[in-house]
Design a protein around this motif. Structure first.
Motif, PDB file in Angstrom:
ATOM      1  N   ALA A 352       9.358   0.496  44.611  1.00  0.00           N
ATOM      2  CA  ALA A 352       8.774  -0.840  44.486  1.00  0.00           C
ATOM      3  C   ALA A 352       9.832  -1.919  44.674  1.00  0.00           C
ATOM      4  CB  ALA A 352       8.089  -0.991  43.130  1.00  0.00           C
ATOM      5  N   GLU A 353      10.988  -1.728  44.067  1.00  0.00           N
ATOM      6  CA  GLU A 353      12.019  -2.763  44.151  1.00  0.00           C
ATOM      7  C   GLU A 353      12.815  -2.686  45.457  1.00  0.00           C
ATOM      8  OE1 GLU A 353      12.962  -4.687  40.071  1.00  0.00           O
ATOM      9  OE2 GLU A 353      14.232  -2.914  40.339  1.00  0.00           O
ATOM     10  N   LYS A 354      13.041  -1.495  45.970  1.00  0.00           N
ATOM     11  CA  LYS A 354      13.790  -1.382  47.230  1.00  0.00           C
ATOM     12  C   LYS A 354      13.014  -1.993  48.388  1.00  0.00           C
ATOM     13  CE  LYS A 354      15.672   2.694  48.079  1.00  0.00           C
ATOM     14  NZ  LYS A 354      15.781   4.184  48.086  1.00  0.00           N
ATOM     15  N   TYR A 355      11.668  -1.902  48.341  1.00  0.00           N
ATOM     16  CA  TYR A 355      10.865  -2.387  49.457  1.00  0.00           C
ATOM     17  C   TYR A 355       9.958  -3.557  49.069  1.00  0.00           C
ATOM     18  CZ  TYR A 355      12.737   1.805  51.496  1.00  0.00           C
ATOM     19  OH  TYR A 355      13.616   2.765  51.957  1.00  0.00           O
ATOM     20  N   GLN A 356      10.035  -3.994  47.838  1.00  0.00           N
ATOM     21  CA  GLN A 356       9.334  -5.197  47.369  1.00  0.00           C
ATOM     22  C   GLN A 356       7.847  -5.185  47.737  1.00  0.00           C
ATOM     23  OE1 GLN A 356      11.612  -8.580  48.774  1.00  0.00           O
ATOM     24  NE2 GLN A 356      13.541  -7.626  48.182  1.00  0.00           N
ATOM     25  N   PHE A 407      16.814 -21.356  49.757  1.00  0.00           N
ATOM     26  CA  PHE A 407      16.810 -19.890  49.721  1.00  0.00           C
ATOM     27  C   PHE A 407      15.637 -19.336  50.518  1.00  0.00           C
ATOM     28  CE2 PHE A 407      15.724 -15.840  47.439  1.00  0.00           C
ATOM     29  CZ  PHE A 407      16.848 -15.134  47.842  1.00  0.00           C
ATOM     30  N   ARG A 408      15.956 -18.405  51.440  1.00  0.00           N
ATOM     31  CA  ARG A 408      14.926 -17.804  52.300  1.00  0.00           C
ATOM     32  C   ARG A 408      14.407 -16.511  51.652  1.00  0.00           C
ATOM     33  NH1 ARG A 408      16.812 -16.150  57.353  1.00  0.00           N
ATOM     34  NH2 ARG A 408      18.910 -15.912  56.504  1.00  0.00           N
ATOM     35  N   ALA A 409      13.491 -16.671  50.692  1.00  0.00           N
ATOM     36  CA  ALA A 409      12.987 -15.531  49.915  1.00  0.00           C
ATOM     37  C   ALA A 409      12.180 -14.557  50.759  1.00  0.00           C
ATOM     38  CB  ALA A 409      12.134 -16.035  48.753  1.00  0.00           C
ATOM     39  N   HIS A 410      11.713 -15.016  51.932  1.00  0.00           N
ATOM     40  CA  HIS A 410      10.911 -14.148  52.800  1.00  0.00           C
ATOM     41  C   HIS A 410      11.540 -14.070  54.187  1.00  0.00           C
ATOM     42  CE1 HIS A 410       7.771 -13.942  49.726  1.00  0.00           C
ATOM     43  NE2 HIS A 410       8.007 -15.221  49.532  1.00  0.00           N
ATOM     44  N   ALA A 411      12.862 -13.996  54.202  1.00  0.00           N
ATOM     45  CA  ALA A 411      13.589 -13.919  55.461  1.00  0.00           C
ATOM     46  C   ALA A 411      13.103 -12.733  56.289  1.00  0.00           C
ATOM     47  CB  ALA A 411      15.090 -13.808  55.191  1.00  0.00           C
ATOM     48  N   ALA A 412      12.900 -12.969  57.582  1.00  0.00           N
ATOM     49  CA  ALA A 412      12.383 -11.927  58.475  1.00  0.00           C
ATOM     50  C   ALA A 412      13.518 -11.008  58.914  1.00  0.00           C
ATOM     51  CB  ALA A 412      11.699 -12.558  59.674  1.00  0.00           C
ATOM     52  N   THR A 413      13.880 -10.111  58.031  1.00  0.00           N
ATOM     53  CA  THR A 413      15.005  -9.210  58.268  1.00  0.00           C
ATOM     54  C   THR A 413      14.617  -8.076  59.213  1.00  0.00           C
ATOM     55  OG1 THR A 413      14.418  -7.894  56.350  1.00  0.00           O
ATOM     56  CG2 THR A 413      15.966  -9.702  55.995  1.00  0.00           C
ATOM     57  N   GLU A 414      15.627  -7.406  59.731  1.00  0.00           N
ATOM     58  CA  GLU A 414      15.386  -6.310  60.667  1.00  0.00           C
ATOM     59  C   GLU A 414      14.651  -5.151  60.002  1.00  0.00           C
ATOM     60  OE1 GLU A 414      17.928  -3.299  63.596  1.00  0.00           O
ATOM     61  OE2 GLU A 414      18.879  -5.085  62.736  1.00  0.00           O
ATOM     62  N   ASP A 415      14.969  -4.875  58.729  1.00  0.00           N
ATOM     63  CA  ASP A 415      14.312  -3.762  58.032  1.00  0.00           C
ATOM     64  C   ASP A 415      13.049  -4.180  57.290  1.00  0.00           C
ATOM     65  OD1 ASP A 415      15.316  -5.123  55.864  1.00  0.00           O
ATOM     66  OD2 ASP A 415      16.648  -3.512  55.178  1.00  0.00           O
ATOM     67  N   GLY A 416      12.728  -5.463  57.337  1.00  0.00           N
ATOM     68  CA  GLY A 416      11.512  -5.942  56.688  1.00  0.00           C
ATOM     69  C   GLY A 416      11.678  -6.311  55.229  1.00  0.00           C
ATOM     70  N   VAL A 417      12.841  -6.038  54.669  1.00  0.00           N
ATOM     71  CA  VAL A 417      13.071  -6.302  53.243  1.00  0.00           C
ATOM     72  C   VAL A 417      13.909  -7.560  53.109  1.00  0.00           C
ATOM     73  CG1 VAL A 417      13.936  -5.397  51.068  1.00  0.00           C
ATOM     74  CG2 VAL A 417      13.014  -3.830  52.792  1.00  0.00           C
ATOM     75  N   SER A 418      13.388  -8.542  52.378  1.00  0.00           N
ATOM     76  CA  SER A 418      14.068  -9.821  52.206  1.00  0.00           C
ATOM     77  C   SER A 418      14.958  -9.798  50.970  1.00  0.00           C
ATOM     78  CB  SER A 418      13.030 -10.945  52.081  1.00  0.00           C
ATOM     79  OG  SER A 418      12.210 -10.986  53.223  1.00  0.00           O
ATOM     80  N   PRO A 419      15.858 -10.780  50.833  1.00  0.00           N
ATOM     81  CA  PRO A 419      16.664 -10.865  49.617  1.00  0.00           C
ATOM     82  C   PRO A 419      15.785 -11.268  48.435  1.00  0.00           C
ATOM     83  CG  PRO A 419      16.963 -12.833  50.935  1.00  0.00           C
ATOM     84  CD  PRO A 419      16.158 -11.876  51.771  1.00  0.00           C
ATOM     85  N   ARG A 420      16.198 -10.874  47.260  1.00  0.00           N
ATOM     86  CA  ARG A 420      15.424 -11.180  46.048  1.00  0.00           C
ATOM     87  C   ARG A 420      16.348 -11.811  45.014  1.00  0.00           C
ATOM     88  NH1 ARG A 420      13.237  -6.820  41.847  1.00  0.00           N
ATOM     89  NH2 ARG A 420      11.755  -8.082  40.635  1.00  0.00           N
ATOM     90  N   ALA A 421      15.989 -12.986  44.555  1.00  0.00           N
ATOM     91  CA  ALA A 421      16.791 -13.702  43.550  1.00  0.00           C
ATOM     92  C   ALA A 421      15.976 -13.852  42.280  1.00  0.00           C
ATOM     93  CB  ALA A 421      17.209 -15.074  44.067  1.00  0.00           C
ATOM     94  N   PHE A 422      16.540 -13.403  41.169  1.00  0.00           N
ATOM     95  CA  PHE A 422      15.857 -13.553  39.888  1.00  0.00           C
ATOM     96  C   PHE A 422      15.883 -15.018  39.456  1.00  0.00           C
ATOM     97  CE2 PHE A 422      17.370  -8.995  38.972  1.00  0.00           C
ATOM     98  CZ  PHE A 422      16.224  -8.462  39.542  1.00  0.00           C
ATOM     99  N   PRO A 423      14.896 -15.443  38.671  1.00  0.00           N
ATOM    100  CA  PRO A 423      14.916 -16.806  38.141  1.00  0.00           C
ATOM    101  C   PRO A 423      16.233 -17.099  37.425  1.00  0.00           C
ATOM    102  CG  PRO A 423      12.809 -15.769  37.688  1.00  0.00           C
ATOM    103  CD  PRO A 423      13.699 -14.699  38.249  1.00  0.00           C
TER     104      PRO A 423
END
Length: 584
Positions: A352-356, A407-423
């Motif tokens: 769940a967390e690796k692939y959001q 912050f690009r929370a939904h960045a269109a990355t090559e692997d489909g997984v975007s960066p995740r920043a906690f509050p």
């Protein structure tokens, strides 16, 4: 004498059947014996036939069988319900002084023990202990040292005071002594004890234990059979690790609360059964489009609608694979044994967390309520690895800011997984809407951005296929002409059925990953007979296999509400193979 013993207690719902069975199962496990239990209970609080069966052996057992050696019958109906499993030499313990049991006729060839359960219980301090008197009688029948009951009685009644524990110990001994003094039988059973120490738990408890081990710190749920034990297990335990359990007013609130906790950075989980996942489907879509890691435990039962809440079923497969509005990337994991409930729960949180994205962790009633013994080493907490995926902090968040520092929370990355920043992460503040959005999480109807975000979300699944091991569990002869495919709780019964097939060599592939799932084409093409075992009417998994491999398969289905048994599966496999053999 059989190498294993099959014991059961049956009566009406509300007669303490479940607690009595657990006491005996716990006593057996503490005495170094392996245990496998099964339950048959009505969908009501009081009234209706209910039973608790314990299969026990020195070697590990993984299913129920069509044989009953010792039966405690609290009602006459109990004997009728189990007549097909009783055999010559079976022992039936009953209380002939009860008005409803006075006309009991013990079938020919069986041993009937008329024990005044209620009267002896009153002698020990109260009629409520009649079931414990029966346990004492069963100890004498099976040559099981009654001292092994003491620890189990302590665990069950210890919080009620010393006097209650002692009264129950006395009740058990009165039952043992009555059989010893009044019946001069040579009972054909002898329960060997060992020095081994086993863990006894059911599938719901294993899921709860796995959740804690995985770092889950928030659980919200609404009570529903057969998933409630997950919440009950976590309550009082998760708090010791800084977590909390919330009993929500309904399933919609449960998943929404869980979504909020997950957005805040906690590993979060909710649990339910079929009707509940229907109610959760709207938020399920929100979880996916906001790319929030979330685990949903779906403990299946017979449907549709309310169906048979206390009966076995594997009917939610299509709902989990395709349910929800729009096209939602998700994972569907299906543990195949009680120990796998623990391990796959940990994996579900990591995925769940690796692939959001949302992960369905699906068990079924047979896994949920069955208790089984394991070596404690099976649940090695030190071996648990927690993978939180692309979490960024102040040290690396800059790489994910746009030219204006957003912050690009939904960045269109090559692997489909975007960066995740906690509050609270500096420069990681962002907003995400349930509407289609751009990389910053702002709503958009731009066609190019829409396509980019849909493709990005779908790429996660393909990335997971490349990076993760989604292979099935394999048993039997890898070169066998007969291939059996299954998922969920059927694995144990099939493995035992294979041992009964003297002239049929079988390869078993038990699939814990339903989506993404392994490519089984090569295995299917190599086999002469392909049999798919599942507990539903339409062969939902068989349809998937045919769709994936473009090969026809044979379905072995069961939708009575009762789990598969090893004996019937051995016969079904034997019959299926015989039908495809070419006459000489």
């Amino acid at each position: 004498m059989h190498e294993d013993l099959n014991w059961a207690i049956g009566g009406e719902a509300g007669d303490g059947i479940d607690s009595t069975g657990k006491i005996f199962a716990r006593a057996l496990s503490r005495a170094g014996r392996h245990v496998y239990t099964s339950k048959d209970f009505a969908s009501r609080i009081r009234g209706g036939y209910t039973a608790y069966k314990v299969r026990t052996a020195v070697e590990q057992v993984g299913s129920v069988v069509d044989r009953l050696d010792v039966l405690i019958a609290l009602t006459e109906r109990t004997i009728d319900e189990n007549l097909d499993e009783l055999h010559e030499g079976s022992v039936i313990i009953y209380d002939g002084e009860q008005a409803t049991m006075g006309d009991v006729e013990v079938p020919e060839g069986m041993i009937g023990l008329d024990v005044p359960l209620q009267r002896l219980a009153e002698d020990a301090g109260g009629s409520i202990m009649r079931n414990v008197v029966a346990l004492g009688a069963a100890c004498e029948v099976t040559a099981f040292p009654i001292e092994n009951l003491d620890e189990a009685l302590e665990k069950r009644f210890g919080d009620k005071g010393r006097a209650i524990v002692e009264n129950n110990r006395e009740a058990a001994r009165l039952g043992r002594d009555y059989v010893r003094e009044n019946y001069d039988h040579e009972f054909p059973y002898d329960l060997e004890t060992t020095d081994s120490d086993y863990v006894l738990l059911n599938g719901d408890e294993a899921i709860g234990m796995g959740a804690i081990a995985a770092g889950c710190r928030f659980y919200a749920g609404y009570p529903i059979t057969p998933a409630t034990d997950i919440m009950e297990y976590l309550t009082g335990r998760i708090e010791q690790f800084g977590g909390t359990v919330v009993q929500a007013e309904d399933e919609l609130a449960a998943i929404n609360l869980t979504l909020g906790a997950a957005r805040a950075g906690a590993r979060a989980m909710t649990g339910t059964s079929g009707p509940g996942i229907d109610l959760m489907s709207e938020t399920f879509g929100l979880v996916a489009t906001t790319e929030t890691p979330l685990v949903i435990a779906n403990v299946m039962r017979s449907g549709p609608s309310t169906g048979m809440p206390t009966k076995q079923g594997q009917e939610d497969l299509n709902a989990m694979l395709y349910g929800g509005h729009g096209e939602i990337p998700r994972f569907v994991l299906a543990p195949t044994s009680i120990s796998e409930c623990f391990h796959r729960t940990i994996e579900a949180f990591n995925l769940a967390e690796k692939y959001q994205l949302p992960v369905y962790l699906t068990a079924d009633l047979s896994l949920a309520v069955t208790e089984r013994t394991y070596d404690p080493a099976e649940f090695d907490m030190d071996a648990v690895e927690i993978e939180r995926g692309k979490v960024v902090d102040e040290s690396d968040v800059e790489a994910w800011l746009d030219e204006e520092g957003r912050f690009r929370a939904h960045a269109a990355t090559e692997d489909g997984v975007s960066p995740r920043a906690f509050p609270g992460t500096a420069d990681g503040a962002h907003m995400t809407t349930g509407l289609e959005h751009d990389e910053l999480g702002r709503r958009t109807e731009d066609e190019d951005v829409r396509v980019e975000q849909v493709q990005k979300r779908q790429r996660k699944v393909e990335t997971a296929r490349e990076r993760e091991d989604f292979e099935p569990r394999e048993f039997g002869d890898p070169d066998a002409d007969t291939l059996v495919l299954t998922w969920g709780s059927n694995e144990g019964a099939i493995r035992e059925a294979m041992a009964q097939l003297e002239n049929v060599s079988v390869r078993l592939l038990s699939v814990p990953y339903l989506f993404p799932r392994p490519d089984l084409t090569e295995a299917v093409e190599a086999a002469e007979d392909v049999l798919v075992v599942e507990a539903n009417a339409t062969g939902q998994f068989a349809d998937l296999i045919e769709q994936d491999t473009l090969q026809r398969v044979q379905s072995i289905t069961k939708y009575t509400g009762v789990r598969f048994k090893a004996d019937e599966l051995a016969e079904a496999i034997r019959d299926a193979v015989a039908k495809t053999e070419v006459p000489q």
